[in-house]
Design a protein around this motif. Sequence first.
Motif, PDB file in Angstrom:
ATOM      1  N   HIS A   2       0.825  -1.212   0.000  1.00 52.97           N
ATOM      2  CA  HIS A   2       0.000   0.000   0.000  1.00 52.97           C
ATOM      3  C   HIS A   2       0.857   1.258   0.000  1.00 52.97           C
ATOM      4  O   HIS A   2       0.575   2.218  -0.704  1.00 52.97           O
ATOM      5  N   ASP A   3       1.941   1.260   0.777  1.00 53.33           N
ATOM      6  CA  ASP A   3       2.801   2.434   0.875  1.00 53.33           C
ATOM      7  C   ASP A   3       3.653   2.641  -0.366  1.00 53.33           C
ATOM      8  O   ASP A   3       4.162   3.727  -0.599  1.00 53.33           O
ATOM      9  N   GLU A   4       3.858   1.614  -1.148  1.00 49.87           N
ATOM     10  CA  GLU A   4       4.697   1.701  -2.343  1.00 49.87           C
ATOM     11  C   GLU A   4       3.957   2.283  -3.539  1.00 49.87           C
ATOM     12  O   GLU A   4       4.563   2.542  -4.571  1.00 49.87           O
ATOM     13  N   ILE A   5       2.650   2.480  -3.425  1.00 54.47           N
ATOM     14  CA  ILE A   5       1.831   2.932  -4.554  1.00 54.47           C
ATOM     15  C   ILE A   5       1.766   4.456  -4.593  1.00 54.47           C
ATOM     16  O   ILE A   5       1.445   5.098  -3.601  1.00 54.47           O
ATOM     17  N   LEU A  56       1.295   3.665  -9.703  1.00 55.28           N
ATOM     18  CA  LEU A  56       2.664   3.223  -9.948  1.00 55.28           C
ATOM     19  C   LEU A  56       3.199   2.478  -8.730  1.00 55.28           C
ATOM     20  O   LEU A  56       3.002   2.912  -7.598  1.00 55.28           O
ATOM     21  N   CYS A  57       3.877   1.386  -8.988  1.00 61.45           N
ATOM     22  CA  CYS A  57       4.596   0.651  -7.955  1.00 61.45           C
ATOM     23  C   CYS A  57       6.054   0.615  -8.384  1.00 61.45           C
ATOM     24  O   CYS A  57       6.364   0.080  -9.455  1.00 61.45           O
ATOM     25  N   LYS A  58       6.917   1.248  -7.588  1.00 63.38           N
ATOM     26  CA  LYS A  58       8.338   1.346  -7.937  1.00 63.38           C
ATOM     27  C   LYS A  58       8.528   1.966  -9.322  1.00 63.38           C
ATOM     28  O   LYS A  58       9.381   1.543 -10.102  1.00 63.38           O
ATOM     29  N   GLY A  59       7.680   2.941  -9.641  1.00 57.51           N
ATOM     30  CA  GLY A  59       7.785   3.663 -10.898  1.00 57.51           C
ATOM     31  C   GLY A  59       7.120   3.015 -12.092  1.00 57.51           C
ATOM     32  O   GLY A  59       7.089   3.592 -13.173  1.00 57.51           O
ATOM     33  N   ASN A  60       6.565   1.816 -11.914  1.00 61.04           N
ATOM     34  CA  ASN A  60       5.937   1.098 -13.026  1.00 61.04           C
ATOM     35  C   ASN A  60       4.416   1.097 -12.888  1.00 61.04           C
ATOM     36  O   ASN A  60       3.894   0.832 -11.802  1.00 61.04           O
ATOM     37  N   PRO A  61       3.690   1.348 -13.978  1.00 60.46           N
ATOM     38  CA  PRO A  61       2.223   1.303 -13.916  1.00 60.46           C
ATOM     39  C   PRO A  61       1.725  -0.103 -13.561  1.00 60.46           C
ATOM     40  O   PRO A  61       2.172  -1.091 -14.145  1.00 60.46           O
ATOM     41  N   VAL A  62       0.814  -0.156 -12.589  1.00 59.26           N
ATOM     42  CA  VAL A  62       0.210  -1.433 -12.187  1.00 59.26           C
ATOM     43  C   VAL A  62      -1.316  -1.378 -12.242  1.00 59.26           C
ATOM     44  O   VAL A  62      -1.981  -2.386 -12.021  1.00 59.26           O
ATOM     45  N   GLY A  63      -1.851  -0.203 -12.546  1.00 59.79           N
ATOM     46  CA  GLY A  63      -3.302  -0.051 -12.653  1.00 59.79           C
ATOM     47  C   GLY A  63      -3.642   1.373 -13.041  1.00 59.79           C
ATOM     48  O   GLY A  63      -2.781   2.258 -13.045  1.00 59.79           O
ATOM     49  N   PHE A  64      -4.921   1.573 -13.365  1.00 59.60           N
ATOM     50  CA  PHE A  64      -5.363   2.915 -13.736  1.00 59.60           C
ATOM     51  C   PHE A  64      -6.865   3.046 -13.532  1.00 59.60           C
ATOM     52  O   PHE A  64      -7.605   2.066 -13.462  1.00 59.60           O
ATOM     53  N   ILE A  65      -7.281   4.294 -13.444  1.00 57.42           N
ATOM     54  CA  ILE A  65      -8.699   4.635 -13.421  1.00 57.42           C
ATOM     55  C   ILE A  65      -8.880   5.752 -14.442  1.00 57.42           C
ATOM     56  O   ILE A  65      -8.034   6.647 -14.530  1.00 57.42           O
ATOM     57  N   SER A  66      -9.924   5.661 -15.257  1.00 57.49           N
ATOM     58  CA  SER A  66     -10.189   6.733 -16.224  1.00 57.49           C
ATOM     59  C   SER A  66     -11.587   7.273 -15.966  1.00 57.49           C
ATOM     60  O   SER A  66     -12.513   6.517 -15.680  1.00 57.49           O
ATOM     61  N   SER A  80      -3.408  -4.554 -13.061  1.00 54.79           N
ATOM     62  CA  SER A  80      -2.665  -5.659 -13.657  1.00 54.79           C
ATOM     63  C   SER A  80      -2.980  -6.938 -12.880  1.00 54.79           C
ATOM     64  O   SER A  80      -2.993  -6.922 -11.640  1.00 54.79           O
ATOM     65  N   PRO A  81      -3.285  -8.042 -13.570  1.00 53.63           N
ATOM     66  CA  PRO A  81      -3.705  -9.270 -12.869  1.00 53.63           C
ATOM     67  C   PRO A  81      -2.769  -9.700 -11.735  1.00 53.63           C
ATOM     68  O   PRO A  81      -3.240 -10.163 -10.698  1.00 53.63           O
ATOM     69  N   GLU A  82      -1.467  -9.496 -11.869  1.00 49.90           N
ATOM     70  CA  GLU A  82      -0.564  -9.922 -10.797  1.00 49.90           C
ATOM     71  C   GLU A  82      -0.587  -8.986  -9.582  1.00 49.90           C
ATOM     72  O   GLU A  82      -0.008  -9.296  -8.544  1.00 49.90           O
ATOM     73  N   TYR A  83      -1.293  -7.848  -9.693  1.00 48.84           N
ATOM     74  CA  TYR A  83      -1.389  -6.901  -8.582  1.00 48.84           C
ATOM     75  C   TYR A  83      -2.798  -6.794  -8.005  1.00 48.84           C
ATOM     76  O   TYR A  83      -3.051  -5.929  -7.173  1.00 48.84           O
ATOM     77  N   THR A  84      -3.725  -7.636  -8.456  1.00 47.77           N
ATOM     78  CA  THR A  84      -5.084  -7.555  -7.927  1.00 47.77           C
ATOM     79  C   THR A  84      -5.114  -7.990  -6.468  1.00 47.77           C
ATOM     80  O   THR A  84      -4.246  -8.730  -6.001  1.00 47.77           O
ATOM     81  N   GLY A  89      -6.778  -0.886  -6.317  1.00 49.91           N
ATOM     82  CA  GLY A  89      -8.059  -0.329  -6.755  1.00 49.91           C
ATOM     83  C   GLY A  89      -8.633   0.600  -5.698  1.00 49.91           C
ATOM     84  O   GLY A  89      -9.159   1.677  -6.018  1.00 49.91           O
ATOM     85  N   ALA A  90      -8.523   0.212  -4.438  1.00 51.58           N
ATOM     86  CA  ALA A  90      -9.003   1.066  -3.345  1.00 51.58           C
ATOM     87  C   ALA A  90      -8.227   2.377  -3.310  1.00 51.58           C
ATOM     88  O   ALA A  90      -8.818   3.450  -3.115  1.00 51.58           O
ATOM     89  N   ARG A  91      -6.926   2.320  -3.517  1.00 54.16           N
ATOM     90  CA  ARG A  91      -6.110   3.537  -3.533  1.00 54.16           C
ATOM     91  C   ARG A  91      -6.544   4.471  -4.661  1.00 54.16           C
ATOM     92  O   ARG A  91      -6.616   5.686  -4.481  1.00 54.16           O
ATOM     93  N   LEU A  92      -6.821   3.895  -5.828  1.00 53.21           N
ATOM     94  CA  LEU A  92      -7.272   4.724  -6.949  1.00 53.21           C
ATOM     95  C   LEU A  92      -8.604   5.397  -6.628  1.00 53.21           C
ATOM     96  O   LEU A  92      -8.784   6.593  -6.904  1.00 53.21           O
TER      97      LEU A  92
END
Length: 143
Positions: A2-5, A56-66, A80-84, A89-92
């Motif tokens: 959670h803190d890395e996002i 972003l997690c460690k600078g890499n996109p792992v999800g988005f909301i539009s 991203s399926p490996e980050y579900t 999603g809650a953070r977004l």
Amino acid sequence: MHDEIIITSNQNKFLPTLRQIYLASRTTTFKWLDSKQFCLADFDIDVEGEQIWVALCKGNPVGFISIWEPENFIHHLYISPEYTRKGIGARLLEFVKPRYTRLSLKCMQPNKSALNFYQSHGFISQSQHMDEFGGYHYLTYEE
């Protein structure tokens, strides 16, 4: 995790990864649709004109909301399926809620986990409808 996002606005350099996330997530999740018709170019068409916020997690996109801002409509929220199920999603949602006075979205009826997710974050199902993809719930959120 959670803190890395970090949540940031979209940048062109994120587009290749966001296209991959969109395709992979839809293919994994939407079992009731023919995923053979999905392609990377869908992302560009489906988010045109929308405000996109990227997780972003460690600078890499792992999800988005539009969000389609003229109607404060959440058009897409994909992880991203490996980050579900890691709180992304809650953070977004936590990020966008204070930025919009009211939010709405459609959630496909077969997608029960997404419906539960949105309801657990204060969205209320106002009605149910049908479109070319099947039945969906129309949900709203207000502070």
